[in-house]
Design a protein around this motif. Structure first.
Motif, PDB file in Angstrom:
ATOM      1  N   ALA A  38      24.732 -14.894  50.387  1.00  0.00           N
ATOM      2  CA  ALA A  38      23.603 -15.681  50.884  1.00  0.00           C
ATOM      3  C   ALA A  38      22.593 -14.781  51.555  1.00  0.00           C
ATOM      4  O   ALA A  38      22.933 -13.742  52.128  1.00  0.00           O
ATOM      5  N   TRP A  39      21.337 -15.194  51.474  1.00  0.00           N
ATOM      6  CA  TRP A  39      20.221 -14.541  52.185  1.00  0.00           C
ATOM      7  C   TRP A  39      20.176 -15.203  53.556  1.00  0.00           C
ATOM      8  O   TRP A  39      19.798 -16.357  53.691  1.00  0.00           O
ATOM      9  N   GLU A  40      20.651 -14.496  54.561  1.00  0.00           N
ATOM     10  CA  GLU A  40      20.896 -15.168  55.845  1.00  0.00           C
ATOM     11  C   GLU A  40      20.532 -14.276  57.021  1.00  0.00           C
ATOM     12  O   GLU A  40      20.264 -13.073  56.865  1.00  0.00           O
ATOM     13  N   ASP A  65      13.463 -13.845  47.945  1.00  0.00           N
ATOM     14  CA  ASP A  65      13.908 -14.574  46.746  1.00  0.00           C
ATOM     15  C   ASP A  65      15.012 -13.832  46.012  1.00  0.00           C
ATOM     16  O   ASP A  65      15.197 -13.990  44.804  1.00  0.00           O
ATOM     17  N   VAL A  66      15.748 -13.027  46.743  1.00  0.00           N
ATOM     18  CA  VAL A  66      16.750 -12.169  46.103  1.00  0.00           C
ATOM     19  C   VAL A  66      17.788 -12.982  45.325  1.00  0.00           C
ATOM     20  O   VAL A  66      18.285 -12.535  44.287  1.00  0.00           O
ATOM     21  N   MET A  67      18.104 -14.196  45.773  1.00  0.00           N
ATOM     22  CA  MET A  67      19.090 -15.005  45.050  1.00  0.00           C
ATOM     23  C   MET A  67      18.576 -15.346  43.650  1.00  0.00           C
ATOM     24  O   MET A  67      19.318 -15.300  42.671  1.00  0.00           O
ATOM     25  N   LYS A  68      17.291 -15.672  43.562  1.00  0.00           N
ATOM     26  CA  LYS A  68      16.683 -15.948  42.272  1.00  0.00           C
ATOM     27  C   LYS A  68      16.689 -14.673  41.404  1.00  0.00           C
ATOM     28  O   LYS A  68      16.928 -14.722  40.193  1.00  0.00           O
ATOM     29  N   ALA A  69      16.425 -13.569  42.055  1.00  0.00           N
ATOM     30  CA  ALA A  69      16.408 -12.288  41.332  1.00  0.00           C
ATOM     31  C   ALA A  69      17.783 -11.986  40.726  1.00  0.00           C
ATOM     32  O   ALA A  69      17.885 -11.504  39.591  1.00  0.00           O
ATOM     33  N   TYR A  70      18.839 -12.281  41.476  1.00  0.00           N
ATOM     34  CA  TYR A  70      20.183 -12.091  40.925  1.00  0.00           C
ATOM     35  C   TYR A  70      20.394 -12.955  39.682  1.00  0.00           C
ATOM     36  O   TYR A  70      21.026 -12.525  38.714  1.00  0.00           O
TER      37      TYR A  70
END
Lengths: 372, 372, 372, 372
Positions: B36-38, B345-350
């Protein structure tokens, strides 16, 4: 391109008038022809990467004689001489990780920061923060104590009990002969090698060239005594060059092919000329000697001979390997030692070392007189 | 023989419950399949050789996907991921000499103490105090801030204004392709080279293999889109291996001699097999791929073929040289970038990176959202 | 140790008075300053390893000008000049296995028996039965026909239709620049390289040094026209050395570090001095130039600079590789050609080549007038 | 790219029914398990590059045992076995330049044309016209006479009186151990080396690895007798692997770092596994063994270990150098000889060699019974 800024520059320190710490004895240079074993403030930690080493064994190098004559302008009045030694760590800076007080250590003649671009490619000799500074731009090892900058990467660990007479040869002359002569000469098994100059450096080269099993090793010198030493150390043929016919003699010994590797271990035009005259097509000339004047390169003869000529200041990158080999018993550098003195008799030792032909001197050992 | 004791071990730190400093955002791993981005405590200087870097550009590596799946047991719950990035130095330890607050820097995926025996022979990958630790055993670069141990020798200086999208490729994939593939493969001008795998690493290899002017470069992959990219990047022949006939096709292309150099850039038995099948007598197989299981080596066929096989974890010793070449304009690694995201937006990037075939993804760029 | 006795010595043949075979036209040397395009007996097979080649394309080398001046004492009255050429095999000895009548071939300037100790270590230049003999100790290629000893290993196969203007550069200057300059200089990707001399050899070096992707290439010459050619061929900086400040200029361009590789492509003391003055610590000086007198080597400055200096007569061991690269389209040596002549106009071609600055000549092409 | 067409193919000759020349005795293979010392036509010159050698000393290789079992399908019924030997030149082809009738010669196990692309890069093992053909695809040396193709480059000159027992080891096992094990393993002074297998090849490796002065040499074998021989020959530690704990033992001996070089001198999966298990990061595995089945390569452990693995069929490029070293007295390969037989007792010699453990056999010598 430099990848790092120079660190705090370690050196050219002078003891201030206000020095109040303990004193020691040291060999201090006072201009051409003048030096004395005298009282001097004991060095202290200046930087977190420093170590202070109490000297137990030191020695004298041919370069020290040049310094004394005034030939090395970077050495100024007040400098403690010497760049070779073994000792015991007496104090360490906060950042030192590899050594502790009480460790027995070998001092490298080359100080390496390990971080600059030259250090990172193994050219410690050109370290932007170190290089050859001991007994040159900072105080050296012919003293009871010495400060070693970048000690983690400029000292080597020794066992508490070690053959110090043998191992002190690894401060300078063994890596010098090996790196500048043998490695740069690219000696291979079966090669024919000539070493010009049978002084301590030439003999150190002779000892280490045998790591690569050349088929023939010619030793060339003016001094028959040194040539006889070379024979005992493994030379397969001796050439006394005093009659001016060394080139001709080597060419006869090699059926006029010349030698695969010619190693210059003196540093004057005449010996460089011998190397040029005896090198085979495809051969390597490896210069070790410290030269004070230009030489004439016979490129009108060599241009089409596929010859490689190298120069090098020792990097001491091979010191850990040389330590392993000495410890495995395959190399006995102690046999280079001809005379022993107390450290406090260093002036007498210089006399003996400076009259090498008469005294049949190779390396002199300076032993500390005990802990102060 | 080790010449230095391990330093204070830099890492496996966990933020204590009592943390009271400022927070930041970071991509935190919480076990297989979970991240998670947290909010996370912002890193602080722990050691005098540390630097804190504020990330301006980062990216995602195939290894990060393996970590997320739980394939890398050294990565534990709470770890911030990522080992690639560019940023600005935010704080420095007392001993740092090469960098100051405000300097733009490239972060190497490999942390090097520069003092241990491995570092001194240029094998930073096996640094006894570092190696690959970022986003593995200590917190990584997919965060607003990252702590870099041994920063003097683990960061590279960049000019204040730089093409960060291009240069962030030098954190990992360009030196990886170049060192493990091109240098280990000993590619020479005029060689015939095959690269098996046209993912980001294979394409980085393709870009850097051209430094040595091979006469032919065959690119082998299952994905026609990636093969077309390879063609634009300089491949001279494309082989889609999905029909199982890649070996036969390469042998036809080489008049049955095979290739001088075969570079494995995938990490599974099938691609390793292709390399074995196409290597010429006297050739080099250079493995780059991260393998999870043994392979069958056909030594009953290769024993008399004078073949050399190498493995390597990138040492990043060539990063300064690669920087010079990118800055000279001879290499444009920016063309590996296919998608751009805000760091937040790193989760989207993954997602995009994890569906590479569908999304035609090569490298994704993560750009910081500005200073906090 | 020699592993083979010299073969029947191939050469110094003179056509006997009783010659009754067919004649041809050839450029015959008659002592300093004298040569003529005249009738001469056509060569015949003398040894089972010979081939007779009908010349279709030839060229003139700087060495030919030296011969004409009388500077090369091994060349005697009656010798046909020239050591570069492409042609068609006209007759073969009984033992030739690699070539047949009618084959298009590239003639190497170096004749290699392939069996002597030098040939077996790739030093064809020092072949005990060959070496540089064409247009020197046996008749050469500026003729309608030439006899090639050891033809199996002294010719290279070409396709029937080939770009002869481009490929004839592979007889001598391309392998010379590449082997003596680039390979001996150990050029690596990212290096800073200086080439001193922008004549045909220097420019051939410039073309081939780019196989290794240096980051910067400085071209140094007295002639602005040649420097402009160098710029078109890929030099990144130009230095006109006519003001005597070339060393200073290069040191400024390199932030006073000097260059990684300095390549001497002229053959006089002044250009050798530039190389000495600009070489970085750890750098390589690669000599290509043919020198007629000694040079002063500043070993008093270089002894501690870890510098390597090499000399070499081209071995042409890389010719097959260079052929592959030219055929792959990555190298266009044809752009070295500035003038074209009929073979029968060779005297005019020498005029143009001998007045290179005025005529802006690089390489001149000599094309045969057709079969006789 | 091939630079030469294959020559007249030298071999697979069978003596025709119409043979009317003189006969000789030879060891002839007649299919798996069958061979006999029998009458056979004496070989004659077939090609101008041939020599006929009268055998004075020969020996038996482990490969000969494999052939006898039927494991080498290229060896067919009627073939004379053997690829090692010393003899006297009995007849020469018209084109031979290096040898004359009456010369004492060493026969190389590898036949080299010296002209093909592989020969020109020193890979004689892959010579397109030769390679390992003696006692394989053409008749071999366990006979009174043998025909040697390309004799100029497949024989080595010996003095008329020579220590044939020592020198016959240079036909195969000394260059094999040295090239495939020592050179490919890139052994350096101070290295830690393990040799797995103390048979004749492993012991030849042990003798020649000492040319490079490793600090430690571990010998690993199942047979205590052979290990004791290894100790006398210079091994510094012995590991009997029969308990399956060899890897563990070596790791203990190296403080869990593993060895710098692991040399496989057996050719089965178990010994290959030991090499994989003991190799240090950055180390070299050099395979010498002839393998009959694939091995499992633990690339899942080795991919990030910077390991190099090599295979090689001996090229015998180092034979002239090995001859120089044997002649300089630095290497005594004669100590590998444990048994001696008359050539006519070759069947008995095979028995002794085939029961090596029981008979404590290393190498057996076959001496000719005199001239016929």
């Amino acid at each position: 391109m430099k990848t790092a800024q120079p660190d705090v520059i370690p050196g050219n320190e002078r003891h201030s008038a206000a020095h109040t710490g303990p004193n020691m004895k040291a060999l201090v240079y006072h201009g051409p022809g003048k030096c004395a074993w005298e009282d001097h403030p004991r060095p202290a930690i200046q930087d977190a990467a420093d170590a202070i080493v109490r000297i137990t064994t030191s020695t004298i190098c041919g370069t020290d004689l040049h310094i004394l004559k005034g030939d090395v302008p970077t050495v100024t009045d007040g400098r403690i001489l010497g760049h070779e030694g073994i000792g015991v760590v007496d104090a360490v800076g906060d950042r030192l990780s590899g050594f502790r007080t009480g460790d027995k250590v070998l001092i490298s003649c080359i100080t390496a920061c390990a971080k600059c671009d030259f250090c990172r490619k193994g050219m410690y000799s050109h370290c932007r923060n170190g290089g050859w500074i001991l007994g040159n731009t900072i105080d050296g090892t012919q003293a009871e104590y010495v400060r070693i900058p970048y000690a983690d990467t400029s000292l080597h660990p020794l066992p508490p009990v070690a053959d110090e007479e043998a191992l002190v040869m690894l401060s300078d002359i063994l890596p010098t002969g090996f790196e500048c002569g043998v490695l740069n000469g690219q000696v291979k098994p079966g090669d024919t090698v000539a070493i010009v100059g049978a002084g301590p450096i030439g003999l150190a080269t002779l000892l280490t060239v045998q790591f690569y099993s050349p088929a023939a090793i010619f030793m060339i010198d003016l001094d028959d005594n040194r040539l006889q030493v070379a024979k005992r150390f493994g030379a397969t043929a001796l050439v006394n060059s005093s009659d001016g016919n060394a080139v001709q003699r080597v060419m006869e010994l090699t059926e006029r092919n010349g030698v695969d590797v010619a190693i210059e271990a003196v540093g004057v035009p005449a010996t460089f000329d011998i190397c040029q005259g005896i090198i085979a097509a495809g051969g390597h000339i490896a210069n070790i000697g410290v030269h004070g004047e230009p030489v004439q390169l016979h490129i009108e003869k060599l241009w089409d001979r596929n010859v490689t000529l190298t120069t090098r200041l020792v990097d001491t990158v091979t010191t850990p390997m040389l330590l392993r080999i000495v410890q495995s018993g395959r190399l006995q550098p102690g046999k280079l030692v001809t005379h022993r003195f107390a450290l406090s008799d260093v002036m007498k030792a210089y006399d003996t070392f400076g009259n090498a032909a008469r005294e049949k001197t190779l390396k002199v050992i300076l032993k500390s007189d005990g802990v102060r």
